[in-house]
Motif scaffolding. Sequence first.
Motif, mmCIF file in Angstrom:
data_model
loop_
_atom_site.group_PDB
_atom_site.id
_atom_site.type_symbol
_atom_site.label_atom_id
_atom_site.label_comp_id
_atom_site.label_asym_id
_atom_site.label_seq_id
_atom_site.Cartn_x
_atom_site.Cartn_y
_atom_site.Cartn_z
ATOM 1 N N ASP A 105 -9.297 0.924 5.807
ATOM 2 C CA ASP A 105 -9.464 2.266 5.221
ATOM 3 C C ASP A 105 -9.529 2.192 3.698
ATOM 4 O OD1 ASP A 105 -8.809 5.412 5.668
ATOM 5 O OD2 ASP A 105 -7.778 4.680 3.881
ATOM 6 N N THR A 136 -0.008 -2.955 2.833
ATOM 7 C CA THR A 136 0.935 -3.989 2.425
ATOM 8 C C THR A 136 0.220 -5.036 1.597
ATOM 9 O OG1 THR A 136 2.655 -5.523 3.124
ATOM 10 C CG2 THR A 136 0.694 -5.468 4.510
ATOM 11 N N HIS A 141 5.362 -9.042 5.571
ATOM 12 C CA HIS A 141 5.371 -7.669 6.105
ATOM 13 C C HIS A 141 4.229 -7.484 7.101
ATOM 14 C CE1 HIS A 141 7.680 -5.881 2.394
ATOM 15 N NE2 HIS A 141 8.450 -6.591 3.195
HETATM 16 N N1 LIG Z 1 -6.366 10.484 3.857
HETATM 17 C C1 LIG Z 1 -5.432 10.576 2.944
HETATM 18 O O1 LIG Z 1 -5.289 11.617 2.270
HETATM 19 C C2 LIG Z 1 -4.523 9.399 2.688
HETATM 20 C C3 LIG Z 1 -3.355 9.579 1.933
HETATM 21 C C4 LIG Z 1 -2.523 8.476 1.737
HETATM 22 C C5 LIG Z 1 -2.862 7.240 2.257
HETATM 23 N N2 LIG Z 1 -4.024 7.073 2.966
HETATM 24 C C6 LIG Z 1 -4.391 5.751 3.507
HETATM 25 O O2 LIG Z 1 -3.339 5.288 4.345
HETATM 26 C C7 LIG Z 1 -2.917 3.983 3.915
HETATM 27 C C8 LIG Z 1 -1.423 3.790 4.223
HETATM 28 O O3 LIG Z 1 -0.627 4.773 3.603
HETATM 29 P P1 LIG Z 1 0.382 4.478 2.382
HETATM 30 O O4 LIG Z 1 -0.053 3.276 1.647
HETATM 31 O O5 LIG Z 1 0.549 5.760 1.652
HETATM 32 O O6 LIG Z 1 1.771 4.332 3.031
HETATM 33 P P2 LIG Z 1 2.563 3.384 4.064
HETATM 34 O O7 LIG Z 1 1.702 2.412 4.721
HETATM 35 O O8 LIG Z 1 3.351 4.348 4.870
HETATM 36 O O9 LIG Z 1 3.554 2.634 3.083
HETATM 37 C C9 LIG Z 1 3.133 1.622 2.259
HETATM 38 C C10 LIG Z 1 4.351 0.993 1.605
HETATM 39 O O10 LIG Z 1 5.169 0.377 2.599
HETATM 40 C C11 LIG Z 1 5.515 -0.925 2.193
HETATM 41 N N3 LIG Z 1 5.679 -1.762 3.382
HETATM 42 C C12 LIG Z 1 4.743 -2.087 4.311
HETATM 43 N N4 LIG Z 1 5.282 -2.853 5.275
HETATM 44 C C13 LIG Z 1 6.592 -3.037 4.936
HETATM 45 C C14 LIG Z 1 7.670 -3.768 5.512
HETATM 46 N N5 LIG Z 1 7.536 -4.441 6.646
HETATM 47 N N6 LIG Z 1 8.876 -3.740 4.885
HETATM 48 C C15 LIG Z 1 9.045 -3.053 3.735
HETATM 49 N N7 LIG Z 1 8.077 -2.357 3.126
HETATM 50 C C16 LIG Z 1 6.852 -2.339 3.731
HETATM 51 C C17 LIG Z 1 4.395 -1.411 1.308
HETATM 52 O O11 LIG Z 1 4.877 -2.341 0.378
HETATM 53 P P3 LIG Z 1 4.560 -3.944 0.488
HETATM 54 O O12 LIG Z 1 3.244 -4.156 -0.175
HETATM 55 O O13 LIG Z 1 5.710 -4.556 -0.239
HETATM 56 O O14 LIG Z 1 4.566 -4.304 1.938
HETATM 57 C C18 LIG Z 1 3.975 -0.088 0.622
HETATM 58 O O15 LIG Z 1 4.757 0.125 -0.530
HETATM 59 C C19 LIG Z 1 -3.268 3.961 2.429
HETATM 60 O O16 LIG Z 1 -3.373 2.639 1.939
HETATM 61 C C20 LIG Z 1 -4.583 4.705 2.415
HETATM 62 O O17 LIG Z 1 -5.658 3.814 2.737
HETATM 63 C C21 LIG Z 1 -4.840 8.144 3.202
#
Ligand SMILES: NC(=O)c1ccc[n+]([C@@H]2O[C@H](COP(=O)([O-])OP(=O)(O)OC[C@H]3O[C@@H](n4cnc5c(N)ncnc54)[C@H](OP(=O)(O)O)[C@@H]3O)[C@@H](O)[C@H]2O)c1
Length: 279
Positions: free
Chosen positions: A45, A239, A244
Amino acid sequence: MRYQKDYQKISLAGLGTTQFWSSAPPEALSCVREALGSYGLTLIDTAEMYACGMCEKRLEKALRDIPRDSYYLLDKVHPESVMKHRLRKSVTDSLQRMRTDYFDLYLLHWREDVNLEEFVDEIEEIRREGLIREWGVSNFDIHDMKDLLAIPGGENCFCDQILYNLMTRGPEYDLLPFLREHGIMPMAYSSLGSAYRSDASVRKNPVIQKICEENGITRQALMLGFVTRFNDCPALFSTSSLSHLKTNLAFADFDIMPYMDAIDREFPPPSKAEPLDKI
Ligand SMILES: NC(=O)c1ccc[n+]([C@@H]2O[C@H](COP(=O)([O-])OP(=O)(O)OC[C@H]3O[C@@H](n4cnc5c(N)ncnc54)[C@H](OP(=O)(O)O)[C@@H]3O)[C@@H](O)[C@H]2O)c1
């Protein structure tokens, strides 16, 4: 890996690209390549707005040399681009940054004041030309979906990407049933609670801790297992850590269903309609 029950080319875990916001650390690039090459993940994504196109460029670097048909690439258009009649330019600019001929799925990032009739007309034309395979929306609540489906061609919407995770179960009340009834694939972002919210309620919960210990998984894997439990809603996470990545993707071998009664008691499903949360 597990795959979406009706679309086997879409893995139930998807990698986001916010980890490429400020730079492209080598381990983050490796995560993309490992996810595809070693774990069977296919869903990736990104969006034109992420670091003004830089996330796309950094992602392209990670995907270089990987056969294009081995992954499912999703990009998103900023509503302002649509409102300023730059939808086609956004598609072609993103394709150029990603050095590809097509997106598997292309979403309107959020609704804002976009004229949905015009959007559907133009995105359908772009789809017919083959620049995108499917189109959809993101952050659309149930009333937005009803407006969209009332428009000719609106029924071709493939997906609604929404904020949904164990701590934010509101969509289960009406939006998820509505999407399922209309054959529109739900997709969850911030499946782990994301950097914007604390996951302390999950981390500190003794029932969750016990389930994780019993199954030898992390709470992040449990949270991915939760979102994907009906095999129809892919869960995006980001990540930049290979360890992770590995522990998160262990979700695929974990069956959460025997634990759902206990989980419901700790994180109850909604009992009334709630507005869709967004970040
Ligand atoms: N459509 C929309 O409006 C929208 C909005 C927000 C996001 N998105 C998409 O959704 C994706 C995912 O959402 P997100 O990045 O907001 O949030 P998320 O995946 O809920 O959280 C990401 C965070 O979690 C940490 N993490 C991942 N695995 C872990 C583990 N096993 N232990 C500890 N920490 C961990 C990562 O750090 P590390 O790097 O240290 O693992 C990062 O800081 C985004 O990258 C984006 O592409 C879309």
